[in-house]
Design a protein around this motif. Structure first.
Motif, PDB file in Angstrom:
ATOM      1  N   SER A 152      -3.603 -11.366   6.411  1.00  0.00           N
ATOM      2  CA  SER A 152      -3.976 -10.278   6.597  1.00  0.00           C
ATOM      3  C   SER A 152      -4.502 -10.389   5.205  1.00  0.00           C
ATOM      4  CB  SER A 152      -3.722  -9.500   7.356  1.00  0.00           C
ATOM      5  OG  SER A 152      -4.084  -7.989   7.320  1.00  0.00           O
ATOM      6  N   LYS A 153      -5.950  -9.911   5.280  1.00  0.00           N
ATOM      7  CA  LYS A 153      -6.220  -9.757   3.659  1.00  0.00           C
ATOM      8  C   LYS A 153      -6.462  -8.368   3.658  1.00  0.00           C
ATOM      9  CE  LYS A 153      -9.623 -13.293   3.310  1.00  0.00           C
ATOM     10  NZ  LYS A 153      -9.139 -14.551   3.737  1.00  0.00           N
ATOM     11  N   LEU A 154      -5.744  -7.316   4.707  1.00  0.00           N
ATOM     12  CA  LEU A 154      -5.002  -5.781   4.794  1.00  0.00           C
ATOM     13  C   LEU A 154      -4.484  -4.763   3.250  1.00  0.00           C
ATOM     14  CD1 LEU A 154      -6.449  -3.417   5.931  1.00  0.00           C
ATOM     15  CD2 LEU A 154      -4.984  -3.499   7.567  1.00  0.00           C
ATOM     16  N   PRO A 155      -3.028  -5.978   3.948  1.00  0.00           N
ATOM     17  CA  PRO A 155      -2.150  -4.977   2.598  1.00  0.00           C
ATOM     18  C   PRO A 155      -2.366  -4.981   0.869  1.00  0.00           C
ATOM     19  CG  PRO A 155      -1.423  -7.344   4.452  1.00  0.00           C
ATOM     20  CD  PRO A 155      -1.872  -6.761   3.773  1.00  0.00           C
ATOM     21  N   PRO A 156      -3.250  -5.793   0.538  1.00  0.00           N
ATOM     22  CA  PRO A 156      -3.459  -5.356  -0.837  1.00  0.00           C
ATOM     23  C   PRO A 156      -4.677  -4.880  -1.163  1.00  0.00           C
ATOM     24  CG  PRO A 156      -3.899  -7.862  -1.030  1.00  0.00           C
ATOM     25  CD  PRO A 156      -3.637  -7.768   0.608  1.00  0.00           C
ATOM     26  N   VAL A 157      -5.490  -4.648  -0.268  1.00  0.00           N
ATOM     27  CA  VAL A 157      -6.819  -3.267  -0.314  1.00  0.00           C
ATOM     28  C   VAL A 157      -5.572  -2.583   0.180  1.00  0.00           C
ATOM     29  CG1 VAL A 157      -8.572  -2.469   1.246  1.00  0.00           C
ATOM     30  CG2 VAL A 157      -8.179  -4.916   0.663  1.00  0.00           C
ATOM     31  N   LEU A 158      -4.796  -2.225   0.744  1.00  0.00           N
ATOM     32  CA  LEU A 158      -4.182  -0.678   1.202  1.00  0.00           C
ATOM     33  C   LEU A 158      -3.371  -0.339  -0.168  1.00  0.00           C
ATOM     34  CD1 LEU A 158      -3.029  -1.188   5.185  1.00  0.00           C
ATOM     35  CD2 LEU A 158      -4.607  -0.146   4.238  1.00  0.00           C
ATOM     36  N   ASP A 159      -2.574  -1.476  -0.890  1.00  0.00           N
ATOM     37  CA  ASP A 159      -2.097  -1.125  -2.363  1.00  0.00           C
ATOM     38  C   ASP A 159      -3.015  -1.023  -2.937  1.00  0.00           C
ATOM     39  OD1 ASP A 159       0.909  -2.102  -1.190  1.00  0.00           O
ATOM     40  OD2 ASP A 159       0.189  -3.801  -2.328  1.00  0.00           O
ATOM     41  N   ARG A 160      -4.114  -1.158  -3.035  1.00  0.00           N
ATOM     42  CA  ARG A 160      -5.196  -0.431  -4.442  1.00  0.00           C
ATOM     43  C   ARG A 160      -5.553   1.086  -4.285  1.00  0.00           C
ATOM     44  NH1 ARG A 160      -6.636  -5.726  -3.887  1.00  0.00           N
ATOM     45  NH2 ARG A 160      -8.841  -5.536  -2.644  1.00  0.00           N
ATOM     46  N   THR A 161      -6.093   0.991  -2.800  1.00  0.00           N
ATOM     47  CA  THR A 161      -6.374   2.701  -2.020  1.00  0.00           C
ATOM     48  C   THR A 161      -4.997   3.074  -2.413  1.00  0.00           C
ATOM     49  OG1 THR A 161      -7.787   1.239  -0.902  1.00  0.00           O
ATOM     50  CG2 THR A 161      -7.806   3.475  -0.328  1.00  0.00           C
ATOM     51  N   LEU A 162      -3.567   2.750  -1.704  1.00  0.00           N
ATOM     52  CA  LEU A 162      -2.403   4.385  -1.733  1.00  0.00           C
ATOM     53  C   LEU A 162      -2.482   4.691  -2.399  1.00  0.00           C
ATOM     54  CD1 LEU A 162      -1.241   3.023   1.152  1.00  0.00           C
ATOM     55  CD2 LEU A 162      -2.763   5.050   0.992  1.00  0.00           C
ATOM     56  N   LYS A 163      -2.703   3.177  -3.652  1.00  0.00           N
ATOM     57  CA  LYS A 163      -2.293   3.729  -5.026  1.00  0.00           C
ATOM     58  C   LYS A 163      -0.440   4.818  -5.771  1.00  0.00           C
ATOM     59  CE  LYS A 163      -6.630   4.006  -7.365  1.00  0.00           C
ATOM     60  NZ  LYS A 163      -7.723   5.177  -7.359  1.00  0.00           N
ATOM     61  N   THR A 164       0.512   4.789  -4.432  1.00  0.00           N
ATOM     62  CA  THR A 164       1.865   5.007  -4.332  1.00  0.00           C
ATOM     63  C   THR A 164       2.459   3.590  -4.501  1.00  0.00           C
ATOM     64  OG1 THR A 164       3.305   6.460  -3.548  1.00  0.00           O
ATOM     65  CG2 THR A 164       1.572   5.917  -2.188  1.00  0.00           C
ATOM     66  N   PRO A 165       3.416   3.642  -4.333  1.00  0.00           N
ATOM     67  CA  PRO A 165       4.569   2.282  -4.164  1.00  0.00           C
ATOM     68  C   PRO A 165       5.073   2.698  -3.033  1.00  0.00           C
ATOM     69  CG  PRO A 165       5.086   2.883  -5.808  1.00  0.00           C
ATOM     70  CD  PRO A 165       4.675   4.339  -5.620  1.00  0.00           C
ATOM     71  N   ALA A 166       5.127   1.361  -1.747  1.00  0.00           N
ATOM     72  CA  ALA A 166       5.810   1.383  -0.143  1.00  0.00           C
ATOM     73  C   ALA A 166       6.256   0.115   0.043  1.00  0.00           C
ATOM     74  CB  ALA A 166       3.765   1.677   0.445  1.00  0.00           C
ATOM     75  N   THR A 167       6.784   0.504   0.906  1.00  0.00           N
ATOM     76  CA  THR A 167       7.481  -0.882   1.769  1.00  0.00           C
ATOM     77  C   THR A 167       7.738  -0.453   3.410  1.00  0.00           C
ATOM     78  OG1 THR A 167       9.799  -1.747   1.620  1.00  0.00           O
ATOM     79  CG2 THR A 167      10.000   0.629   1.900  1.00  0.00           C
ATOM     80  N   ALA A 168       6.920  -2.336   3.623  1.00  0.00           N
ATOM     81  CA  ALA A 168       7.034  -1.926   4.949  1.00  0.00           C
ATOM     82  C   ALA A 168       8.107  -2.666   5.768  1.00  0.00           C
ATOM     83  CB  ALA A 168       5.951  -2.797   5.243  1.00  0.00           C
ATOM     84  N   ARG A 169       8.583  -1.491   7.280  1.00  0.00           N
ATOM     85  CA  ARG A 169       9.074  -2.371   7.561  1.00  0.00           C
ATOM     86  C   ARG A 169       8.830  -2.655   9.166  1.00  0.00           C
ATOM     87  NH1 ARG A 169      10.829  -2.995   3.461  1.00  0.00           N
ATOM     88  NH2 ARG A 169      12.871  -2.559   2.709  1.00  0.00           N
ATOM     89  N   ASN A 170       9.071  -3.733  10.345  1.00  0.00           N
ATOM     90  CA  ASN A 170       8.906  -3.757  11.814  1.00  0.00           C
ATOM     91  C   ASN A 170       9.132  -2.623  12.332  1.00  0.00           C
ATOM     92  OD1 ASN A 170      10.369  -5.034  12.971  1.00  0.00           O
ATOM     93  ND2 ASN A 170       9.965  -6.915  12.489  1.00  0.00           N
ATOM     94  N   TRP A 171       8.674  -2.562  13.973  1.00  0.00           N
ATOM     95  CA  TRP A 171       8.527  -1.571  14.653  1.00  0.00           C
ATOM     96  C   TRP A 171       9.914  -1.652  15.375  1.00  0.00           C
ATOM     97  CZ3 TRP A 171       7.354   2.907  14.522  1.00  0.00           C
ATOM     98  CH2 TRP A 171       7.269   4.067  15.934  1.00  0.00           C
ATOM     99  N   ASN A 172      10.943  -2.901  15.341  1.00  0.00           N
ATOM    100  CA  ASN A 172      12.128  -3.212  15.511  1.00  0.00           C
ATOM    101  C   ASN A 172      13.042  -2.773  14.840  1.00  0.00           C
ATOM    102  OD1 ASN A 172      11.166  -4.964  18.484  1.00  0.00           O
ATOM    103  ND2 ASN A 172      10.637  -6.481  17.128  1.00  0.00           N
ATOM    104  N   SER A 173      12.735  -3.186  13.841  1.00  0.00           N
ATOM    105  CA  SER A 173      13.791  -2.511  12.678  1.00  0.00           C
ATOM    106  C   SER A 173      13.521  -1.193  12.224  1.00  0.00           C
ATOM    107  CB  SER A 173      13.048  -3.481  11.088  1.00  0.00           C
ATOM    108  OG  SER A 173      13.809  -4.580  11.098  1.00  0.00           O
ATOM    109  N   VAL A 174      12.273  -0.077  12.494  1.00  0.00           N
ATOM    110  CA  VAL A 174      12.295   1.283  12.158  1.00  0.00           C
ATOM    111  C   VAL A 174      13.039   1.959  13.209  1.00  0.00           C
ATOM    112  CG1 VAL A 174      10.682   3.134  12.613  1.00  0.00           C
ATOM    113  CG2 VAL A 174      10.111   1.590  11.915  1.00  0.00           C
TER     114      VAL A 174
END
Length: 187
Positions: A152-174
């Protein structure tokens, strides 16, 4: 006294990814104990720690953890923290909850360090994400990657757009981290 201590879920960004920023989970639990955090439990190798604390200022607590990791392990990951009730609300707000046939390993929740603001949230919702689907609510971004996140090309676009640190977890982990937090609360 211990039963009254709130349970907190912390998630470290960029730990044990692609062989970088390595921390063994037993060393991470020991570090949390050295900070006076009680009963730390880890979930998988990506730096998820569930623990009890008397600390009330969670932003300050996250900085304390980041500082301690930097001193001990030589790098500084961003630490996102949520209370058990906040994590429960994340699960309750899942915009994909009623969708049948969804692979929970391909549904990711990005936990943001701070609310990115209305303008950034609006920009995220205007991103052409097809075939991925996304929804943002407060400090969480839900993304369904039907073909997986790998290409997916989406993660870097999201990082640039949100401008705040984030960390992702899949639904099973959540959902597993919530089970662990609720177990610690009741135990």
């Amino acid at each position: 006294m211990l039963a009254a201590m709130p349970v907190i879920i912390s998630m470290l960004r960029g730990v044990n990814v692609l062989g970088r920023n390595k921390i063994k989970m037993d060393a991470l639990r020991a570090l949390y104990e050295s900070l006076g955090l009680r009963d730390p439990q880890t979930h998988i190798q990506s730096g998820n720690v569930i623990f009890r604390t008397q600390a009330r200022d969670l932003v300050r607590l996250a900085r304390r953890i980041e500082n301690a990791i930097e001193r001990r392990f030589g790098f500084r990951p961003c630490v996102m923290v949520r209370t058990t009730s906040e994590l429960r609300a994340v699960i309750a707000r899942n915009p994909f909850a009623k969708r049948r046939g969804l692979d929970p390993s391909k549904l990711l929740v990005s936990f943001l360090a701070s609310d990115p603001g209305l303008e950034a949230r609006d920009k995220v919702l205007r991103i052409k994400a097809d075939p991925e689907e996304l929804w943002i609510d407060g400090r969480e971004l839900y993304v369904y990657y039907p073909h997986g996140m790998g290409r997916s090309k989406l993660p870097p676009v999201l990082d640039r757009t949100l401008k705040t640190p984030a960390t992702a977890r899949n639904w099973n982990s959540v959902t597993r981290m919530l089970e662990m937090a609720e177990g610690l609360e009741s135990g």
